[in-house]
Design a protein around this motif. Structure first.
Motif, PDB file in Angstrom:
ATOM      1  N   ALA A 125      31.849  29.115  46.763  1.00 43.13           N
ATOM      2  CA  ALA A 125      31.556  28.187  45.661  1.00 43.13           C
ATOM      3  C   ALA A 125      31.195  28.955  44.387  1.00 43.13           C
ATOM      4  CB  ALA A 125      30.423  27.243  46.055  1.00 43.13           C
ATOM      5  N   ALA A 126      30.373  29.988  44.511  1.00 40.79           N
ATOM      6  CA  ALA A 126      30.008  30.789  43.338  1.00 40.79           C
ATOM      7  C   ALA A 126      31.228  31.486  42.746  1.00 40.79           C
ATOM      8  CB  ALA A 126      28.938  31.819  43.714  1.00 40.79           C
ATOM      9  N   PHE A 127      32.072  32.007  43.599  1.00 42.10           N
ATOM     10  CA  PHE A 127      33.268  32.711  43.152  1.00 42.10           C
ATOM     11  C   PHE A 127      34.208  31.762  42.412  1.00 42.10           C
ATOM     12  CE2 PHE A 127      36.940  35.433  43.399  1.00 42.10           C
ATOM     13  CZ  PHE A 127      36.401  36.703  43.417  1.00 42.10           C
ATOM     14  N   VAL A 128      34.447  30.589  43.001  1.00 40.86           N
ATOM     15  CA  VAL A 128      35.348  29.616  42.369  1.00 40.86           C
ATOM     16  C   VAL A 128      34.760  29.128  41.047  1.00 40.86           C
ATOM     17  CG1 VAL A 128      36.345  27.304  42.624  1.00 40.86           C
ATOM     18  CG2 VAL A 128      36.458  28.929  44.513  1.00 40.86           C
ATOM     19  N   ALA A 129      33.472  28.858  41.018  1.00 39.27           N
ATOM     20  CA  ALA A 129      32.837  28.393  39.782  1.00 39.27           C
ATOM     21  C   ALA A 129      32.905  29.460  38.691  1.00 39.27           C
ATOM     22  CB  ALA A 129      31.385  28.002  40.049  1.00 39.27           C
ATOM     23  N   LEU A 130      32.711  30.714  39.072  1.00 34.76           N
ATOM     24  CA  LEU A 130      32.738  31.803  38.098  1.00 34.76           C
ATOM     25  C   LEU A 130      34.117  31.991  37.482  1.00 34.76           C
ATOM     26  CD1 LEU A 130      31.157  34.165  36.791  1.00 34.76           C
ATOM     27  CD2 LEU A 130      31.939  35.575  38.691  1.00 34.76           C
ATOM     28  N   TYR A 131      35.156  31.844  38.289  1.00 35.15           N
ATOM     29  CA  TYR A 131      36.513  32.118  37.814  1.00 35.15           C
ATOM     30  C   TYR A 131      37.335  30.870  37.521  1.00 35.15           C
ATOM     31  CZ  TYR A 131      35.535  36.940  38.728  1.00 35.15           C
ATOM     32  OH  TYR A 131      34.980  38.178  38.700  1.00 35.15           O
ATOM     33  N   ALA A 132      36.712  29.705  37.466  1.00 39.03           N
ATOM     34  CA  ALA A 132      37.420  28.480  37.079  1.00 39.03           C
ATOM     35  C   ALA A 132      37.849  28.600  35.624  1.00 39.03           C
ATOM     36  CB  ALA A 132      36.514  27.273  37.276  1.00 39.03           C
ATOM     37  N   PRO A 133      38.907  27.905  35.258  1.00 40.41           N
ATOM     38  CA  PRO A 133      39.343  27.957  33.853  1.00 40.41           C
ATOM     39  C   PRO A 133      38.213  27.532  32.919  1.00 40.41           C
ATOM     40  CG  PRO A 133      40.971  26.817  35.208  1.00 40.41           C
ATOM     41  CD  PRO A 133      39.777  27.056  36.074  1.00 40.41           C
ATOM     42  N   PRO A 134      37.983  28.268  31.847  1.00 40.27           N
ATOM     43  CA  PRO A 134      36.862  27.966  30.949  1.00 40.27           C
ATOM     44  C   PRO A 134      36.969  26.599  30.276  1.00 40.27           C
ATOM     45  CG  PRO A 134      38.190  29.763  30.067  1.00 40.27           C
ATOM     46  CD  PRO A 134      38.731  29.436  31.418  1.00 40.27           C
ATOM     47  N   GLU A 135      38.177  26.078  30.132  1.00 40.98           N
ATOM     48  CA  GLU A 135      38.332  24.773  29.487  1.00 40.98           C
ATOM     49  C   GLU A 135      38.033  23.610  30.435  1.00 40.98           C
ATOM     50  OE1 GLU A 135      42.284  26.035  31.140  1.00 40.98           O
ATOM     51  OE2 GLU A 135      40.853  26.986  29.810  1.00 40.98           O
ATOM     52  N   GLN A 136      37.824  23.906  31.709  1.00 45.15           N
ATOM     53  CA  GLN A 136      37.531  22.858  32.688  1.00 45.15           C
ATOM     54  C   GLN A 136      36.119  22.298  32.480  1.00 45.15           C
ATOM     55  OE1 GLN A 136      37.279  23.961  36.945  1.00 45.15           O
ATOM     56  NE2 GLN A 136      39.194  22.822  37.131  1.00 45.15           N
ATOM     57  N   ARG A 137      35.984  20.984  32.581  1.00 45.82           N
ATOM     58  CA  ARG A 137      34.676  20.343  32.427  1.00 45.82           C
ATOM     59  C   ARG A 137      33.709  20.867  33.477  1.00 45.82           C
ATOM     60  NH1 ARG A 137      37.532  15.654  33.206  1.00 45.82           N
ATOM     61  NH2 ARG A 137      35.992  15.075  34.780  1.00 45.82           N
ATOM     62  N   ALA A 139      31.365  19.472  35.239  1.00 50.25           N
ATOM     63  CA  ALA A 139      31.239  18.628  36.436  1.00 50.25           C
ATOM     64  C   ALA A 139      32.420  18.844  37.377  1.00 50.25           C
ATOM     65  CB  ALA A 139      31.149  17.159  36.032  1.00 50.25           C
ATOM     66  N   ARG A 140      33.614  18.950  36.812  1.00 48.47           N
ATOM     67  CA  ARG A 140      34.805  19.193  37.646  1.00 48.47           C
ATOM     68  C   ARG A 140      34.741  20.591  38.259  1.00 48.47           C
ATOM     69  NH1 ARG A 140      40.048  17.739  38.789  1.00 48.47           N
ATOM     70  NH2 ARG A 140      41.535  19.452  38.857  1.00 48.47           N
ATOM     71  N   ARG A 141      34.329  21.548  37.456  1.00 48.40           N
ATOM     72  CA  ARG A 141      34.207  22.927  37.947  1.00 48.40           C
ATOM     73  C   ARG A 141      33.259  22.983  39.147  1.00 48.40           C
ATOM     74  NH1 ARG A 141      32.814  28.068  34.210  1.00 48.40           N
ATOM     75  NH2 ARG A 141      34.764  27.394  33.336  1.00 48.40           N
ATOM     76  N   LEU A 142      32.114  22.330  39.035  1.00 47.16           N
ATOM     77  CA  LEU A 142      31.133  22.308  40.119  1.00 47.16           C
ATOM     78  C   LEU A 142      31.685  21.599  41.353  1.00 47.16           C
ATOM     79  CD1 LEU A 142      28.285  22.965  41.112  1.00 47.16           C
ATOM     80  CD2 LEU A 142      27.546  20.787  40.130  1.00 47.16           C
ATOM     81  N   ALA A 143      32.339  20.447  41.145  1.00 54.12           N
ATOM     82  CA  ALA A 143      32.897  19.694  42.274  1.00 54.12           C
ATOM     83  C   ALA A 143      33.966  20.501  43.007  1.00 54.12           C
ATOM     84  CB  ALA A 143      33.469  18.365  41.779  1.00 54.12           C
ATOM     85  N   ALA A 148      35.708  23.683  47.560  1.00 55.15           N
ATOM     86  CA  ALA A 148      36.366  24.905  48.038  1.00 55.15           C
ATOM     87  C   ALA A 148      35.437  25.691  48.965  1.00 55.15           C
ATOM     88  CB  ALA A 148      36.793  25.779  46.864  1.00 55.15           C
ATOM     89  N   GLY A 149      34.160  25.789  48.599  1.00 52.66           N
ATOM     90  CA  GLY A 149      33.201  26.496  49.441  1.00 52.66           C
ATOM     91  C   GLY A 149      33.036  25.836  50.793  1.00 52.66           C
ATOM     92  N   ALA A 150      32.908  24.500  50.816  1.00 53.71           N
ATOM     93  CA  ALA A 150      32.715  23.776  52.072  1.00 53.71           C
ATOM     94  C   ALA A 150      33.952  23.875  52.966  1.00 53.71           C
ATOM     95  CB  ALA A 150      32.386  22.316  51.785  1.00 53.71           C
ATOM     96  N   LEU A 151      35.130  23.666  52.388  1.00 51.92           N
ATOM     97  CA  LEU A 151      36.358  23.726  53.190  1.00 51.92           C
ATOM     98  C   LEU A 151      36.630  25.136  53.713  1.00 51.92           C
ATOM     99  CD1 LEU A 151      38.739  21.351  51.186  1.00 51.92           C
ATOM    100  CD2 LEU A 151      37.625  20.921  53.385  1.00 51.92           C
ATOM    101  N   THR A 152      36.473  26.129  52.849  1.00 53.07           N
ATOM    102  CA  THR A 152      36.696  27.507  53.286  1.00 53.07           C
ATOM    103  C   THR A 152      35.735  27.886  54.395  1.00 53.07           C
ATOM    104  OG1 THR A 152      37.484  28.126  51.097  1.00 53.07           O
ATOM    105  CG2 THR A 152      36.763  29.916  52.532  1.00 53.07           C
ATOM    106  N   SER A 153      34.477  27.555  54.229  1.00 47.80           N
ATOM    107  CA  SER A 153      33.473  27.866  55.236  1.00 47.80           C
ATOM    108  C   SER A 153      33.798  27.200  56.564  1.00 47.80           C
ATOM    109  CB  SER A 153      32.098  27.425  54.739  1.00 47.80           C
ATOM    110  OG  SER A 153      31.139  27.642  55.742  1.00 47.80           O
TER     111      SER A 153
END
Length: 169
Positions: A125-137, A139-143, A148-153
């Motif tokens: 989750a931290a990795f995906v949030a860090l590297y999400a596109p900067p223009e993404q909202r 709330a969407r970035r967090l969701a 991704a973190g829950a499914l991958t885990s």
């Protein structure tokens, strides 16, 4: 960066590095004990997963090298003048430093202190949030990061415990 210049050169060098790293992993996994005398099956041998990962790195590194070679060839046919070599880029930039910090925090701090599934979910989750596109909202970035973190885990935990029969910390 131009198609036949810096980007192509970077692809060639980067691809060669990944091929070399993948080959080192393959060699290391081949040298691991295979427990053949104990009747171990191929998929249960300790070097099986590292060999798959090393093979994937070799394959993807070769594809990256091929892409760089094709870009240079295309630029040469188009008559583009070769660019002057700007010299090597810094080995560690901000993104690489952040990746190293996250990975070390996962391996040295989270694993062993938290259940594996929770540590893995937090890391992804931290990795995906860090590297999400900067223009993404936000709330969407967090969701997306939490999903991704829950499914991958869940998938990683299930695969290792149910298929590879590995007890996770």
């Amino acid at each position: 960066m131009t198609e036949g210049g810096t980007a192509a050169r970077s692809d060639l060098r980067g691809g060669a590095g990944w091929v070399g790293f993948g080959l080192l992993i393959l060699i290391g996994s081949w040298r691991m004990e295979r427990f053949e005398s104990m009747g171990a099956q191929l998929y249960a041998m300790p070097g099986f997963v590292p060999a798959l990962l090393g093979g994937a790195l070799v394959l993807l590194g070769a594809v990256l090298m091929l892409r760089g070679w094709m870009r240079r060839r295309h630029a040469a046919r188009a008559g583009a003048a070769p660019e002057a070599d700007p010299g090597p880029a810094p080995l560690i930039n901000r993104r690489i430093a952040a990746t190293l910090a996250l990975t070390l925090a996962y391996a040295a701090v989270l694993i062993g202190r938290l259940p594996f599934w929770l540590a893995t979910a937090a890391f992804v989750a931290a990795f995906v949030a860090l590297y999400a596109p900067p223009e993404q909202r936000p709330a969407r970035r967090l969701a997306v990061a939490l999903l991704a973190g829950a499914l991958t885990s869940a998938v990683v935990t299930w695969v290792f415990q149910s298929i590879f029969l590995v007890r996770l910390p």
